[in-house]
Every structure is written in C-alpha cells, then in structure tokens.
Design a protein around this motif. Structure first.
Motif, mmCIF file in Angstrom:
data_model
loop_
_atom_site.group_PDB
_atom_site.id
_atom_site.type_symbol
_atom_site.label_atom_id
_atom_site.label_comp_id
_atom_site.label_asym_id
_atom_site.label_seq_id
_atom_site.Cartn_x
_atom_site.Cartn_y
_atom_site.Cartn_z
ATOM 1 N N ASP A 52 0.816 -1.222 0.000
ATOM 2 C CA ASP A 52 0.000 0.000 0.000
ATOM 3 C C ASP A 52 0.850 1.273 0.000
ATOM 4 O O ASP A 52 0.471 2.281 0.598
ATOM 5 C CB ASP A 52 -0.945 0.018 1.214
ATOM 6 C CG ASP A 52 -1.917 -1.147 1.212
ATOM 7 O OD1 ASP A 52 -2.149 -1.724 0.135
ATOM 8 O OD2 ASP A 52 -2.441 -1.480 2.298
ATOM 9 N N TYR A 97 1.670 3.207 -2.617
ATOM 10 C CA TYR A 97 1.115 4.227 -3.499
ATOM 11 C C TYR A 97 -0.404 4.272 -3.360
ATOM 12 O O TYR A 97 -1.035 3.277 -3.001
ATOM 13 C CB TYR A 97 1.468 3.926 -4.965
ATOM 14 C CG TYR A 97 2.939 3.856 -5.255
ATOM 15 C CD1 TYR A 97 3.758 4.972 -5.153
ATOM 16 C CD2 TYR A 97 3.524 2.651 -5.672
ATOM 17 C CE1 TYR A 97 5.112 4.901 -5.435
ATOM 18 C CE2 TYR A 97 4.882 2.577 -5.959
ATOM 19 C CZ TYR A 97 5.664 3.702 -5.840
ATOM 20 O OH TYR A 97 7.006 3.630 -6.132
ATOM 21 N N LYS A 98 -0.959 5.415 -3.679
ATOM 22 C CA LYS A 98 -2.413 5.555 -3.759
ATOM 23 C C LYS A 98 -2.735 6.125 -5.138
ATOM 24 O O LYS A 98 -2.497 7.297 -5.419
ATOM 25 C CB LYS A 98 -2.942 6.471 -2.659
ATOM 26 C CG LYS A 98 -4.461 6.413 -2.516
ATOM 27 C CD LYS A 98 -4.929 7.183 -1.281
ATOM 28 C CE LYS A 98 -6.430 7.020 -1.077
ATOM 29 N NZ LYS A 98 -6.892 7.745 0.146
ATOM 30 N N ASP A 132 -5.528 6.684 -8.105
ATOM 31 C CA ASP A 132 -6.962 6.760 -8.411
ATOM 32 C C ASP A 132 -7.805 6.252 -7.253
ATOM 33 O O ASP A 132 -8.816 5.563 -7.435
ATOM 34 C CB ASP A 132 -7.280 5.957 -9.675
ATOM 35 C CG ASP A 132 -6.574 6.509 -10.905
ATOM 36 O OD1 ASP A 132 -6.411 7.748 -10.978
ATOM 37 O OD2 ASP A 132 -6.173 5.712 -11.769
ATOM 38 N N GLY A 133 -7.360 6.578 -6.043
ATOM 39 C CA GLY A 133 -8.127 6.214 -4.860
ATOM 40 C C GLY A 133 -7.902 4.807 -4.358
ATOM 41 O O GLY A 133 -8.513 4.397 -3.357
ATOM 42 N N HIS A 134 -7.000 4.056 -5.009
ATOM 43 C CA HIS A 134 -6.740 2.676 -4.600
ATOM 44 C C HIS A 134 -5.296 2.527 -4.131
ATOM 45 O O HIS A 134 -4.372 3.074 -4.741
ATOM 46 C CB HIS A 134 -6.990 1.712 -5.765
ATOM 47 C CG HIS A 134 -8.384 1.754 -6.293
ATOM 48 N ND1 HIS A 134 -9.444 1.173 -5.645
ATOM 49 C CD2 HIS A 134 -8.895 2.340 -7.410
ATOM 50 C CE1 HIS A 134 -10.559 1.373 -6.329
ATOM 51 N NE2 HIS A 134 -10.254 2.087 -7.402
ATOM 52 N N TYR A 135 -5.104 1.767 -3.054
ATOM 53 C CA TYR A 135 -3.758 1.512 -2.557
ATOM 54 C C TYR A 135 -3.081 0.447 -3.408
ATOM 55 O O TYR A 135 -3.676 -0.569 -3.761
ATOM 56 C CB TYR A 135 -3.799 1.065 -1.094
ATOM 57 C CG TYR A 135 -4.228 2.159 -0.145
ATOM 58 C CD1 TYR A 135 -3.341 3.161 0.227
ATOM 59 C CD2 TYR A 135 -5.531 2.200 0.356
ATOM 60 C CE1 TYR A 135 -3.724 4.185 1.073
ATOM 61 C CE2 TYR A 135 -5.930 3.224 1.210
ATOM 62 C CZ TYR A 135 -5.022 4.207 1.566
ATOM 63 O OH TYR A 135 -5.413 5.219 2.396
#
Length: 245
Positions: A225, A227-228, A230-233
């Motif tokens: 997790d 990176y984030k 487009d709202g996803h980890y």
C-alpha cells in the motif's frame, strides 16, 4: 564517477567555474565569467586548465561538464533505424516529454519524479559532491523516443549503488530499444564502479516488472500500500540487479 571532493581542481576559482557550469548544464563563457566576478585573463586560464584536465569541454562557444560515456550506436530492427547515445543538455525537453508520456501510460512514479526534477533544475547531467546523474537516449530521426537514467548519491555508504529508470514510447516498443537502453545504462554503471542497480515500480505495472525479470532483475522487497493511485492503494515492488562478478 568520482565525486568533486576527489577531483583535484588546484584553485578555488577553478572549482567555482566547474560548479557553475555543472549546475547550469550549458553556459556562455562570458556570462559565467561575469556572474562569478572573475577577471577575463584569470577566467580564460582556469577554463583552459579545466579543459586540459578533462573537466570541461567547449562546443559551439558554450561550456559544459565533460562526461565520458562512450559513442553513439546505430541499430536496425524490423525496418526501424534507431540510435542509442549519451544524452546532451539539448535533449532535456525531449527526455522530459518522453518520461511524462510513458509515466502517464504505464504508471511509472519514480520516472515521473525524475522528469519533474530535471525540468525544475533545467540541468540534465549532474556530477558534483552530492550526486551523479547520467542519461542515455534512444532516438529515431534525431527525436528522443526512449531513455535510461541513472542517479547515485555521492555518499560513502551508498556509493556502490545507483537508481535506474528506463522507458520507451509505446509506438516504438517491441523493437529492442528498451533492452539496448538498459544494457547501455548497466554497462556505464559497471564501468564506473557501481555494484548494484535498483528501481521501484507499482505492482500494477506488470510490463515493467516482466521486462526487468527477463533481464535477470530480482524482487528484493514489496512495500504494501505504498502508493495511492486513483483512490486505490497499490504495493511498491522494489527490484535490483547485481553487477559484481
């Protein structure tokens, strides 16, 4: 590449001239002399010594740092002719554009930060007491279509390692440009004393991971997790290759 701490400048003004040119990429000699507040005779003498010692070179009346990175190489693959060569300051905008296109298409976050850095500094190649930064480019009809970048901090505990990014515009993939760029970058790293080269990519970048694995890179660690997007980890995959015999 040796750091500037180990370069024998022999004179404070000589070191100031080198650092000014290194920081700006390409400079007009008269402008550099005025900015540094040096008398014309002394400036010419120090530049002559720096050129003699292979620290600076002059091309079309402009000064730049000398970095010996080999010659241009020509390749032909499936009717595509391309060249791999050391990058020049004049390639900066082409490299930034290529990196940003590849980063946008393939989610290449580290490369995107490299583009931001060189665009902000307006200097492509660096060789000073804090860092070394080298680029090679792939060109088609003199246009930059791919790159390989190596960055190394000049710290004793990390002096054996370098970070690498590599990419090719999508329409030129499948012709071996990426493999030739990677090989050229690793050859340069090995010849300059680096023992390990690494890079990190999001786990969603399957093509980059597969490409590196095909060239004997190994996954050293995964940061969950990290990176984030487009709202996803998304996990970070940390990969490396050893250059030691």
């Amino acid at each position: 590449m040796a750091s500037t701490d180990t370069l024998e400048f022999g004179h404070t003004d000589r070191k100031r001239i080198y650092e000014y040119v290194e920081r700006h990429g390409v400079v007009d000699p008269d402008e550099a002399r005025d900015r540094l507040g040096l008398d014309p005779g002394g400036f010419r003498h120090h530049v002559a010594i720096l050129k003699r010692d292979g620290r600076l070179e002059e091309d079309d009346g402009e000064l730049r740092v000398t970095i010996d990175a080999g010659a241009e190489e020509e390749y032909v693959s499936d009717d595509l002719e391309f060249h791999i060569r050391p990058a020049r300051q004049e390639d900066l905008s082409g490299i930034v554009g290529a990196i940003r296109r590849v980063a946008e298409e393939k989610t290449y976050i580290v490369a995107e930060s490299v583009a931001d850095e060189i665009d902000h500094e307006d200097a492509l190649l660096r060789h000073n007491e804090l860092q070394s930064r080298m680029f090679f480019v792939a060109t088609v009809e003199d246009e930059v279509v791919g790159w390989v970048h190596l960055h190394a901090p000049e710290l004793e505990k990390l002096s054996h390692t370098a970070e690498l990014t590599v990419g090719v515009l999508e329409e030129y993939q499948g012709h071996g440009l990426g493999s030739h760029l990677l090989s050229r970058g690793l050859e340069w790293a090995g010849s300059n004393g680096y023992e390990k080269v690494y890079q990190s990519v999001p786990s969603t970048n399957d093509e980059a991971i597969a490409f590196l694995e095909e060239h004997e890179w190994e996954t050293e660690a995964i940061r969950e997790d990290h990176y984030k997007l487009d709202g996803h980890y998304v996990d970070e995959v940390m990969m490396a290759v050893e250059l030691r015999d």
